[in-house]
Scaffold this active site. Structure first.
Site, PDB file in Angstrom:
ATOM      1  N   THR A  45       0.825  -1.205   0.000  1.00  0.00           N
ATOM      2  CA  THR A  45       0.000   0.000   0.000  1.00  0.00           C
ATOM      3  C   THR A  45       0.858   1.254   0.000  1.00  0.00           C
ATOM      4  O   THR A  45       0.424   2.312  -0.449  1.00  0.00           O
ATOM      5  CB  THR A  45      -0.954  -0.010   1.209  1.00  0.00           C
ATOM      6  OG1 THR A  45      -1.664  -1.253   1.232  1.00  0.00           O
ATOM      7  CG2 THR A  45      -1.959   1.124   1.154  1.00  0.00           C
ATOM      8  N   TYR A 133       4.252 -12.623   5.021  1.00  0.00           N
ATOM      9  CA  TYR A 133       3.169 -11.995   4.257  1.00  0.00           C
ATOM     10  C   TYR A 133       2.801 -12.939   3.120  1.00  0.00           C
ATOM     11  O   TYR A 133       3.529 -13.066   2.141  1.00  0.00           O
ATOM     12  CB  TYR A 133       3.638 -10.641   3.732  1.00  0.00           C
ATOM     13  CG  TYR A 133       2.628  -9.822   2.969  1.00  0.00           C
ATOM     14  CD1 TYR A 133       1.275 -10.150   2.945  1.00  0.00           C
ATOM     15  CD2 TYR A 133       3.036  -8.677   2.286  1.00  0.00           C
ATOM     16  CE1 TYR A 133       0.364  -9.376   2.250  1.00  0.00           C
ATOM     17  CE2 TYR A 133       2.131  -7.890   1.583  1.00  0.00           C
ATOM     18  CZ  TYR A 133       0.801  -8.248   1.564  1.00  0.00           C
ATOM     19  OH  TYR A 133      -0.106  -7.476   0.872  1.00  0.00           O
ATOM     20  N   LYS A 162       0.714 -12.305   8.054  1.00  0.00           N
ATOM     21  CA  LYS A 162      -0.334 -11.474   7.469  1.00  0.00           C
ATOM     22  C   LYS A 162      -0.931 -12.317   6.355  1.00  0.00           C
ATOM     23  O   LYS A 162      -0.295 -12.556   5.328  1.00  0.00           O
ATOM     24  CB  LYS A 162       0.223 -10.164   6.919  1.00  0.00           C
ATOM     25  CG  LYS A 162      -0.815  -9.334   6.175  1.00  0.00           C
ATOM     26  CD  LYS A 162      -0.183  -8.142   5.465  1.00  0.00           C
ATOM     27  CE  LYS A 162      -1.228  -7.427   4.604  1.00  0.00           C
ATOM     28  NZ  LYS A 162      -0.624  -6.316   3.830  1.00  0.00           N
ATOM     29  N   VAL A 204      -4.051  -6.210   9.196  1.00  0.00           N
ATOM     30  CA  VAL A 204      -3.228  -5.216   8.510  1.00  0.00           C
ATOM     31  C   VAL A 204      -4.151  -4.575   7.485  1.00  0.00           C
ATOM     32  O   VAL A 204      -4.473  -5.170   6.464  1.00  0.00           O
ATOM     33  CB  VAL A 204      -1.997  -5.847   7.844  1.00  0.00           C
ATOM     34  CG1 VAL A 204      -1.219  -4.792   7.067  1.00  0.00           C
ATOM     35  CG2 VAL A 204      -1.106  -6.501   8.891  1.00  0.00           C
TER      36      VAL A 204
END
Length: 294
Positions: A45, A133, A162, A204
């Site tokens: 992001t 992740y 995540k 998250v």
């Protein structure tokens, strides 16, 4: 250490495309005053693929300095080059981050042995806590639950995941294989409520860039078992969760943050600004959440 709403921070840019450091620091301060539980700079992001190494490192340093240990900082340190990921993780440790977020290697499509070796090499090279992740939708590889189990059992600094698979069943499988203390954070705002009901401890969040207070309250309600309140908050946020991903992220969330007056909606190529029709949908979602007036 990690729980609740952790914002996957945008990286604001100036009109000329450079990193807007002042706006970034002001935005971090607002996030903290709104009650956010943690911050993640230089992730997807934050447009990490189009940040230079120098910019990536500077963004992390700015975040750590501004936060000043008030909330955990989980620095983005992923790469499809293992050596590069090690370098970024070492820098995050030196900068004072509390943990690093390391994505599964994208594009080169390693098998499970390669994925294991990638994370094992990083875990051996740094003492900082590592959060896996797993985002097969972007990386095109999916870390198997057995691989995750082996990593968390063999390396004590691999503390959690995540999970952006969007597969609610994974939470229970990973909880069974990796243990109840293995930190599971949703990486998908749209399915995070169910994720937490299955044993997750937070999210998250992309949406928390514009709704940190609502998101923090949602996951606090989950932790206390108050799913009636959590569902009410989720209902307020769901149109936003959907609308910011109509076009490739983070163009949507950057527009939403700009709508609140914090920054420009500038993104770096190959990302492009939103279509007007998408902006209208996001505007309506922000109104539905009570974040802007009609």
């Amino acid at each position: 250490m990690l729980k609740g709403a952790l914002t996957a921070l945008i990286t604001p840019f100036n009109e000329n495309g450079s990193v807007d450091e002042e706006t970034f620091c002001n935005f971090i301060e607002w996030q903290i005053t709104q009650g956010i539980d943690g911050l993640i700079p230089a992730g997807t992001t934050g447009e990490s693929p189009t940040l230079s190494h120098e910019e990536h490192k500077k963004v992390i340093e700015l975040c750590v300095e501004k936060v000043a240990k008030r909330v955990p900082v989980v620095a983005g340190a992923g790469s499809n080059s293992t050596d590069e990921a090690v370098e970024l993780a070492q820098h995050a440790k030196k900068a004072g981050a509390d943990a690093v977020l390391v994505v599964t290697p994208y594009y080169n499509k390693p098998n499970q042995e390669g994925i294991y070796s990638h994370f094992a090499t990083i875990a051996k090279a740094v003492s900082i806590p590592i959060v896996i992740y797993n985002i097969p939708g972007r990386s095109v590889v999916d870390m198997a639950v057995e691989t995750m189990k082996d990593l968390c059992q063999n390396f004590k600094n691999i503390i959690g995941v995540k999970d952006s698979t969007g597969n609610i069943e994974r939470v229970s499988e990973q909880r069974e294989k990796c243990g109840k203390d293995f930190v599971q954070l949703s990486g998908d705002d749209q399915t995070a409520l169910g994720f937490n009901a299955h044993g997750g401890v937070g999210c998250v969040s992309v949406a928390s860039n514009v709704a940190p207070k609502l998101c923090a309250e949602l996951y606090a309600a989950c932790r206390s078992g108050d799913y009636k309140t959590a569902l009410e908050l989720n209902d307020r946020l769901m149109p936003l969760n959907r609308s910011i991903f109509i076009e490739p992220s983070p163009s949507g969330i950057k527009y939403a943050v700009a709508k609140l007056g914090f920054c420009r909606d500038t993104v770096r190529l190959p990302l492009v600004p939103l279509k007007d029709t998408t902006k209208e949908i996001i505007d309506a979602a922000l109104q539905h959440a009570g974040l802007i007036k009609e």
